[in-house]
Structure formats: C-alpha cells, structure tokens
Design a protein around this motif. Structure first.
Motif, PDB file in Angstrom:
ATOM      1  N   ARG A 293       1.445   4.132   3.376  1.00 46.81           N
ATOM      2  CA  ARG A 293       0.312   5.048   3.121  1.00 46.81           C
ATOM      3  C   ARG A 293       0.068   5.267   1.628  1.00 46.81           C
ATOM      4  NH1 ARG A 293       1.446   3.588   7.588  1.00 46.81           N
ATOM      5  NH2 ARG A 293       2.227   4.920   9.250  1.00 46.81           N
ATOM      6  N   GLU A 294       0.792   4.559   0.785  1.00 46.70           N
ATOM      7  CA  GLU A 294       0.633   4.662  -0.661  1.00 46.70           C
ATOM      8  C   GLU A 294       0.073   3.339  -1.177  1.00 46.70           C
ATOM      9  OE1 GLU A 294       3.858   6.657  -2.889  1.00 46.70           O
ATOM     10  OE2 GLU A 294       3.975   4.805  -4.040  1.00 46.70           O
ATOM     11  N   PHE A 295      -0.842   3.419  -2.154  1.00 45.14           N
ATOM     12  CA  PHE A 295      -1.501   2.227  -2.676  1.00 45.14           C
ATOM     13  C   PHE A 295      -1.616   2.327  -4.193  1.00 45.14           C
ATOM     14  CE2 PHE A 295      -3.082   3.322   1.499  1.00 45.14           C
ATOM     15  CZ  PHE A 295      -3.035   2.127   2.203  1.00 45.14           C
ATOM     16  N   GLY A 296      -1.664   1.172  -4.839  1.00 41.12           N
ATOM     17  CA  GLY A 296      -1.986   1.128  -6.258  1.00 41.12           C
ATOM     18  C   GLY A 296      -3.426   0.667  -6.436  1.00 41.12           C
ATOM     19  N   LEU A 297      -4.119   1.236  -7.414  1.00 40.45           N
ATOM     20  CA  LEU A 297      -5.500   0.876  -7.739  1.00 40.45           C
ATOM     21  C   LEU A 297      -5.554   0.517  -9.219  1.00 40.45           C
ATOM     22  CD1 LEU A 297      -8.659   0.883  -7.442  1.00 40.45           C
ATOM     23  CD2 LEU A 297      -8.551   3.356  -7.821  1.00 40.45           C
ATOM     24  N   TYR A 298      -6.025  -0.696  -9.525  1.00 41.61           N
ATOM     25  CA  TYR A 298      -6.151  -1.133 -10.919  1.00 41.61           C
ATOM     26  C   TYR A 298      -7.617  -1.395 -11.214  1.00 41.61           C
ATOM     27  CZ  TYR A 298      -5.292  -3.572 -15.316  1.00 41.61           C
ATOM     28  OH  TYR A 298      -5.278  -3.940 -16.641  1.00 41.61           O
ATOM     29  N   LEU A 299      -8.149  -0.644 -12.186  1.00 44.29           N
ATOM     30  CA  LEU A 299      -9.576  -0.701 -12.494  1.00 44.29           C
ATOM     31  C   LEU A 299      -9.768  -0.420 -13.978  1.00 44.29           C
ATOM     32  CD1 LEU A 299     -12.604  -0.694 -11.527  1.00 44.29           C
ATOM     33  CD2 LEU A 299     -12.308   1.769 -11.093  1.00 44.29           C
ATOM     34  N   ASN A 300     -10.489  -1.295 -14.659  1.00 42.58           N
ATOM     35  CA  ASN A 300     -10.787  -1.104 -16.083  1.00 42.58           C
ATOM     36  C   ASN A 300      -9.536  -0.828 -16.918  1.00 42.58           C
ATOM     37  OD1 ASN A 300     -13.501  -1.654 -15.973  1.00 42.58           O
ATOM     38  ND2 ASN A 300     -14.118   0.488 -15.701  1.00 42.58           N
ATOM     39  N   GLY A 301      -8.483  -1.609 -16.669  1.00 41.04           N
ATOM     40  CA  GLY A 301      -7.273  -1.522 -17.477  1.00 41.04           C
ATOM     41  C   GLY A 301      -6.373  -0.346 -17.169  1.00 41.04           C
ATOM     42  N   ARG A 302      -6.667   0.415 -16.100  1.00 43.17           N
ATOM     43  CA  ARG A 302      -5.859   1.598 -15.766  1.00 43.17           C
ATOM     44  C   ARG A 302      -5.369   1.520 -14.332  1.00 43.17           C
ATOM     45  NH1 ARG A 302      -8.965   6.990 -16.595  1.00 43.17           N
ATOM     46  NH2 ARG A 302      -6.919   7.737 -15.875  1.00 43.17           N
ATOM     47  N   TRP A 303      -4.099   1.917 -14.150  1.00 46.20           N
ATOM     48  CA  TRP A 303      -3.521   2.035 -12.814  1.00 46.20           C
ATOM     49  C   TRP A 303      -3.635   3.477 -12.318  1.00 46.20           C
ATOM     50  CZ3 TRP A 303      -1.846  -1.554  -9.412  1.00 46.20           C
ATOM     51  CH2 TRP A 303      -1.603  -2.849  -9.891  1.00 46.20           C
ATOM     52  N   ARG A 304      -3.901   3.605 -11.033  1.00 40.81           N
ATOM     53  CA  ARG A 304      -3.881   4.898 -10.349  1.00 40.81           C
ATOM     54  C   ARG A 304      -3.107   4.738  -9.044  1.00 40.81           C
ATOM     55  NH1 ARG A 304      -8.884   4.193 -12.720  1.00 40.81           N
ATOM     56  NH2 ARG A 304      -9.774   5.971 -13.884  1.00 40.81           N
ATOM     57  N   LYS A 305      -2.547   5.838  -8.579  1.00 36.05           N
ATOM     58  CA  LYS A 305      -1.821   5.843  -7.308  1.00 36.05           C
ATOM     59  C   LYS A 305      -2.670   6.566  -6.272  1.00 36.05           C
ATOM     60  CE  LYS A 305       2.618   6.396  -7.440  1.00 36.05           C
ATOM     61  NZ  LYS A 305       3.975   7.001  -7.548  1.00 36.05           N
ATOM     62  N   LEU A 306      -2.826   5.928  -5.112  1.00 34.64           N
ATOM     63  CA  LEU A 306      -3.597   6.507  -4.022  1.00 34.64           C
ATOM     64  C   LEU A 306      -2.677   6.852  -2.856  1.00 34.64           C
ATOM     65  CD1 LEU A 306      -6.569   3.933  -3.793  1.00 34.64           C
ATOM     66  CD2 LEU A 306      -6.345   5.897  -5.340  1.00 34.64           C
ATOM     67  N   HIS A 307      -2.993   7.956  -2.171  1.00 39.38           N
ATOM     68  CA  HIS A 307      -2.348   8.298  -0.900  1.00 39.38           C
ATOM     69  C   HIS A 307      -3.451   8.585   0.105  1.00 39.38           C
ATOM     70  CE1 HIS A 307       1.063   9.214  -3.639  1.00 39.38           C
ATOM     71  NE2 HIS A 307       1.796   8.835  -2.612  1.00 39.38           N
ATOM     72  N   VAL A 308      -3.404   7.890   1.238  1.00 37.64           N
ATOM     73  CA  VAL A 308      -4.426   8.131   2.248  1.00 37.64           C
ATOM     74  C   VAL A 308      -4.201   9.503   2.871  1.00 37.64           C
ATOM     75  CG1 VAL A 308      -3.141   7.059   4.158  1.00 37.64           C
ATOM     76  CG2 VAL A 308      -5.646   7.072   4.189  1.00 37.64           C
ATOM     77  N   HIS A 309      -5.281  10.204   3.188  1.00 33.76           N
ATOM     78  CA  HIS A 309      -5.151  11.514   3.821  1.00 33.76           C
ATOM     79  C   HIS A 309      -4.441  11.366   5.170  1.00 33.76           C
ATOM     80  CE1 HIS A 309      -8.881  13.062   1.406  1.00 33.76           C
ATOM     81  NE2 HIS A 309      -7.802  12.905   0.665  1.00 33.76           N
ATOM     82  N   PRO A 310      -3.404  12.150   5.440  1.00 35.64           N
ATOM     83  CA  PRO A 310      -2.627  12.006   6.684  1.00 35.64           C
ATOM     84  C   PRO A 310      -3.478  12.093   7.945  1.00 35.64           C
ATOM     85  CG  PRO A 310      -1.471  13.430   5.138  1.00 35.64           C
ATOM     86  CD  PRO A 310      -2.817  13.169   4.538  1.00 35.64           C
ATOM     87  N   SER A 311      -4.540  12.840   7.908  1.00 35.07           N
ATOM     88  CA  SER A 311      -5.381  12.993   9.102  1.00 35.07           C
ATOM     89  C   SER A 311      -6.074  11.691   9.495  1.00 35.07           C
ATOM     90  CB  SER A 311      -6.439  14.070   8.861  1.00 35.07           C
ATOM     91  OG  SER A 311      -7.295  13.710   7.789  1.00 35.07           O
ATOM     92  N   LEU A 312      -6.095  10.727   8.579  1.00 28.39           N
ATOM     93  CA  LEU A 312      -6.775   9.456   8.856  1.00 28.39           C
ATOM     94  C   LEU A 312      -5.843   8.407   9.449  1.00 28.39           C
ATOM     95  CD1 LEU A 312      -8.939   9.130   5.604  1.00 28.39           C
ATOM     96  CD2 LEU A 312      -9.642   9.982   7.849  1.00 28.39           C
ATOM     97  N   VAL A 313      -4.563   8.750   9.597  1.00 32.25           N
ATOM     98  CA  VAL A 313      -3.586   7.784  10.117  1.00 32.25           C
ATOM     99  C   VAL A 313      -3.505   7.934  11.636  1.00 32.25           C
ATOM    100  CG1 VAL A 313      -1.213   6.962  10.031  1.00 32.25           C
ATOM    101  CG2 VAL A 313      -2.281   7.904   7.971  1.00 32.25           C
ATOM    102  N   PRO A 314      -3.988   6.952  12.407  1.00 35.72           N
ATOM    103  CA  PRO A 314      -3.992   7.064  13.865  1.00 35.72           C
ATOM    104  C   PRO A 314      -2.677   6.599  14.472  1.00 35.72           C
ATOM    105  CG  PRO A 314      -5.076   5.037  13.224  1.00 35.72           C
ATOM    106  CD  PRO A 314      -4.624   5.711  11.936  1.00 35.72           C
ATOM    107  N   ALA A 315      -2.570   6.694  15.788  1.00 36.55           N
ATOM    108  CA  ALA A 315      -1.367   6.257  16.495  1.00 36.55           C
ATOM    109  C   ALA A 315      -1.392   4.764  16.797  1.00 36.55           C
ATOM    110  CB  ALA A 315      -1.213   7.046  17.796  1.00 36.55           C
ATOM    111  N   ASP A 316      -2.573   4.163  16.851  1.00 31.79           N
ATOM    112  CA  ASP A 316      -2.703   2.755  17.207  1.00 31.79           C
ATOM    113  C   ASP A 316      -1.875   1.879  16.267  1.00 31.79           C
ATOM    114  OD1 ASP A 316      -4.439   0.553  18.658  1.00 31.79           O
ATOM    115  OD2 ASP A 316      -4.434   0.059  16.520  1.00 31.79           O
ATOM    116  N   PRO A 317      -1.077   0.922  16.794  1.00 32.87           N
ATOM    117  CA  PRO A 317      -0.172   0.147  15.937  1.00 32.87           C
ATOM    118  C   PRO A 317      -0.878  -0.745  14.925  1.00 32.87           C
ATOM    119  CG  PRO A 317      -0.169  -0.710  18.185  1.00 32.87           C
ATOM    120  CD  PRO A 317      -0.908   0.582  18.216  1.00 32.87           C
TER     121      PRO A 317
END
Length: 412
Positions: A293-317
């Motif tokens: 649920r954690e991601f890296g984003l690289y844009l215009n020479g800068r890194w950012r860390k993303l976390h998806v909102h927990p409510s968006l994580v479903p049960a489907d495998p």
C-alpha cells in the motif's frame, strides 16, 4: 498419474555445464542473444534462440528457425556435449544470487493436473506465444524451457533436497549475471518414492513463470493423445519440464511503472488529483516502498512517498494488489491509461534494474513520471491463483532466473 514424476533428463555432459547454460529464451532479444553467443559454439542459445544462426532479419517464427533448433540439438548430441541420463531421476537445483539461496526440484509435472487447475495459473496467455512454444517442442521433440513452479509449505521435501545438496554436484555453473546454478541427481529409490508421495499429497502447485510453456505442453499432449490409439497416460508427453521451489524461498522483485506524460495535467493539478486517493509525503531520496500500500512517485527530479487511503483497499485478492490499487486509483482515472497491456504511454521496469533506472527514464525526458512499488508477495500470487483469477500485467519479477540447458525433457 502422479502430480510429478522423475525423468531421465537431457543434460550437459560432465564438466560442460558452464559452456552450455544460457538465459531463458524470453529474457533476451535476438541481437542480445547473438552477441552473447559470439564465440560460444555450445551455448544453449543455439537451441533456444536459433535465429542467431540464420541471416539477420530472419523472422524468428519462420519454419527454418525451428528446423535450425533441431539441427543444433542434434549437433550437440553428436558432439557429446549433451547426454541423456540412463534412468529416471529427480534433481535438486540450487540458485544462488548474492546472499539469496533457493533450492528446488527438477521434475516432470502432470499435464492432466495443469488442465484441471491443480497446477494453478495466474496469467492470461497469448496465442501467438503459445504457438511458438508448440512449434519449438514439436521440432525438438523435447521441452527445453522449464516452467517455474512453487510448492506450499512442505518441510520434509525441503529436507530431502537439502540432504541431496550435500553430495558432490553433478553440474555447477555460473551465469553471465553472476547467478550460480548447481544440480544434484536424486536416484536413491526411497527418496524418489518419498518425493513422489509428498508431492501427491499437496493440494496444488503454483506457476510462477512459464504460462506459455505449460500451455504449450498441454496442447502438445492433447494433439499426441488424439493421434495415439494406444495412449495409456504414461507417455512422456503427459508431463512437462518443471523446476519447483518452496514458496517461502522464492524471491519476487518490484515491477515498477513509468508514464510518458501527465495526461494534459500540470504538476499541481496532477498532485491534487493524486491526493484524493493517496496521502503524499516528501522524501529525501529514492523511495523503495517498505510495505504493501506504499508507493514511490518520481516527478520533476523529486521523490515523494504515497500511501493509498485504507478505505480504498478491498477484500478481492486481485483488486487489493498494489499493482491494482495504483492502476485503479491513479494510472487509469488520472493518467487515462485504461489498458496497460496495450497502451504505449506506459512502460514497466523490473526491480533488478534499480530505482536509478526510473530516475534515468524521467530525467532524460523520455518519461514524465515514475512509480516504484513494493514487490508482490508469494502468498498474494497464490491467493489469486486459488481464487481462479488472473494477476494484472507485469505484477511479478522473479529473480534469480532459471538457466536454459541445465535439464531438458525428451518426449516419446
């Protein structure tokens, strides 16, 4: 019919493995294979990528390519570079890549169990790639590309393979990427019988890599069965070449994404849209996600860390996989890429290339944005396969890779 059985492998003659082993046929293009085979008359690339021995520009799917593969196989047999073992056996196969070690078994796996989904799939196959593998098998009358499988928790199997690997190796070679490949024959009758029984007791095996090879084996089996009025089910075409590792030893690397443009959005507009589904944190350097649920984003020479909102994580495998979450909540709705299999605006970068490759692709101007992902876990792959579902494209990158040529399965 057992789930797996021993077989008399076609292998490099004693002391010849280093000359023979080659990368899997599908990780090199023709020119890369041609360069790697330069000055190496016995590399298995002459069988797995035989177009390298034909004029440049030859269609790799032309009939003469498959004929050349068969000719090269006969040449290596006649020269004594390859030899078939005298009797059926299992083989312990160890891969060492840096500090990572995994030890599995080379066996012939049941096509019938593949057809009934006891050997479970997690990918769609392409008919053209299946056709290629069918023609290769028919031309050689052999399966030369092993299917990579995983077996669930089985400590006794692990112990038998570990004990076998204490003996003198029957083959030991190191690939051009530094991966060590070691093989031991297992011929002792009690060990062979016990391994067969232990695998028979397993509810399932899982394809990690080799969906087209296993599908091709099924097609060859069906054709030969239909053409054989004396079919018994014991013929070698009822089985396919497999290397099976314990699931807990297998290593999956991240499979990252790079995108050509921001779909007409400015950087601020893009980040505002991303913030609707993800928290965004600044990062001091490259982001190698430490957890799902954690991601890296690289844009215009800068890194950012993303976390998806927990409510968006479903049960489907499938939908809860990181590759699905990124696709369904960012790449598709924000960047407008609905079909990552076919859309030319997206590309995929295996984790073996490192995060510097993502920076390079963006900094060069070739791509606008890159995303780093946490590797898919084996239990996630197995859950998808158990649910009879399919993984999104480019979900897994297995390392280390098996070697072609270490063991092949001859057909009747």
């Amino acid at each position: 019919m057992p789930l797996v059985r021993p077989f008399a492998a076609l292998r490099p003659a004693s002391g010849r493995a280093q000359e023979v082993i080659a990368p899997p046929y599908d990780v090199l293009n023709t020119e890369e294979a041609r360069a790697l085979a330069e000055g190496r008359p016995w590399t298995f690339l002459h069988i797995s990528k035989p177009e390298i021995d034909l004029p440049r520009g030859t269609d790799p799917y032309a009939p003469e390519v498959y004929a050349k593969a068969a000719e090269n196989l006969r040449r290596m047999l006649d020269a004594g570079v390859l030899k078939q073992d005298a009797a059926p056996a299992y083989y312990a196969y160890r891969l060492i890549m840096g500090e990572h070690v995994q030890t599995g078994i080379v066996a012939a796996a049941s096509v019938a169990d593949y057809d009934t989904n006891r050997i479970r799939k997690h990918e769609f196959t392409r008919p053209d790639k299946e056709d290629d593998r069918v023609r290769q098998v028919e031309a050689l009358n052999a399966q030369t590309g092993p299917v990579l499988l995983a077996y669930p928790h089985a400590p006794e199997v692990d112990a038998i393979l570990a004990a076998a690997s204490q003996n003198a190796a029957d083959a030991d070679a190191t690939s051009e990427t530094g991966v060590r490949h070691t093989l031991w024959q297992i011929t002792e009758a009690a060990s062979v019988a016990r391994l067969t029984a232990l695998f028979d007791a397993m509810p399932a095996l899982y394809i990690a890599d080799g969906h087209h090879r296993s599908a091709a084996a099924s097609r060859v089996c069906a054709a030969r069965k239909a053409a054989n009025p004396a079919h018994t089910g014991d013929e070698s075409y009822n089985y396919f070449l497999a290397v099976i590792f314990p699931d807990h030893q297998m290593k999956i690397l991240d499979y990252n994404r790079v995108i050509k443009d921001l779909n007409g959005l400015s950087e601020d507009e893009f980040l505002k849209r991303v913030a609707e589904s993800f928290t965004i944190e600044p990062a001091d350097g490259p982001v190698s996600p430490a957890q799902p649920r954690e991601f890296g984003l690289y844009l215009n020479g800068r890194w950012r860390k993303l976390h998806v909102h927990p409510s968006l994580v479903p049960a489907d495998p499938v939908a809860r996989l990181d590759v699905s979450l990124l696709q369904n909540h960012l790449i598709s709705p924000i960047l407008g890429i609905d079909d990552p299999r076919r859309d030319k605006r997206i590309d995929f970068v295996g984790g073996i290339r490192g995060l510097a490759e993502l920076e390079k692709r963006v900094d060069s101007g070739e791509m606008a944005v890159a995303f780093s992902l946490h590797p898919t876990h084996m239990e996630h792959l197995m859950a998808v396969a158990d649910a009879n579902q399919v993984m999104p494209p480019k979900s897994t990158w297995f390392e280390p890779k098996l070697a072609d040529g270490m063991a092949s399965h001859l057909l009747d």
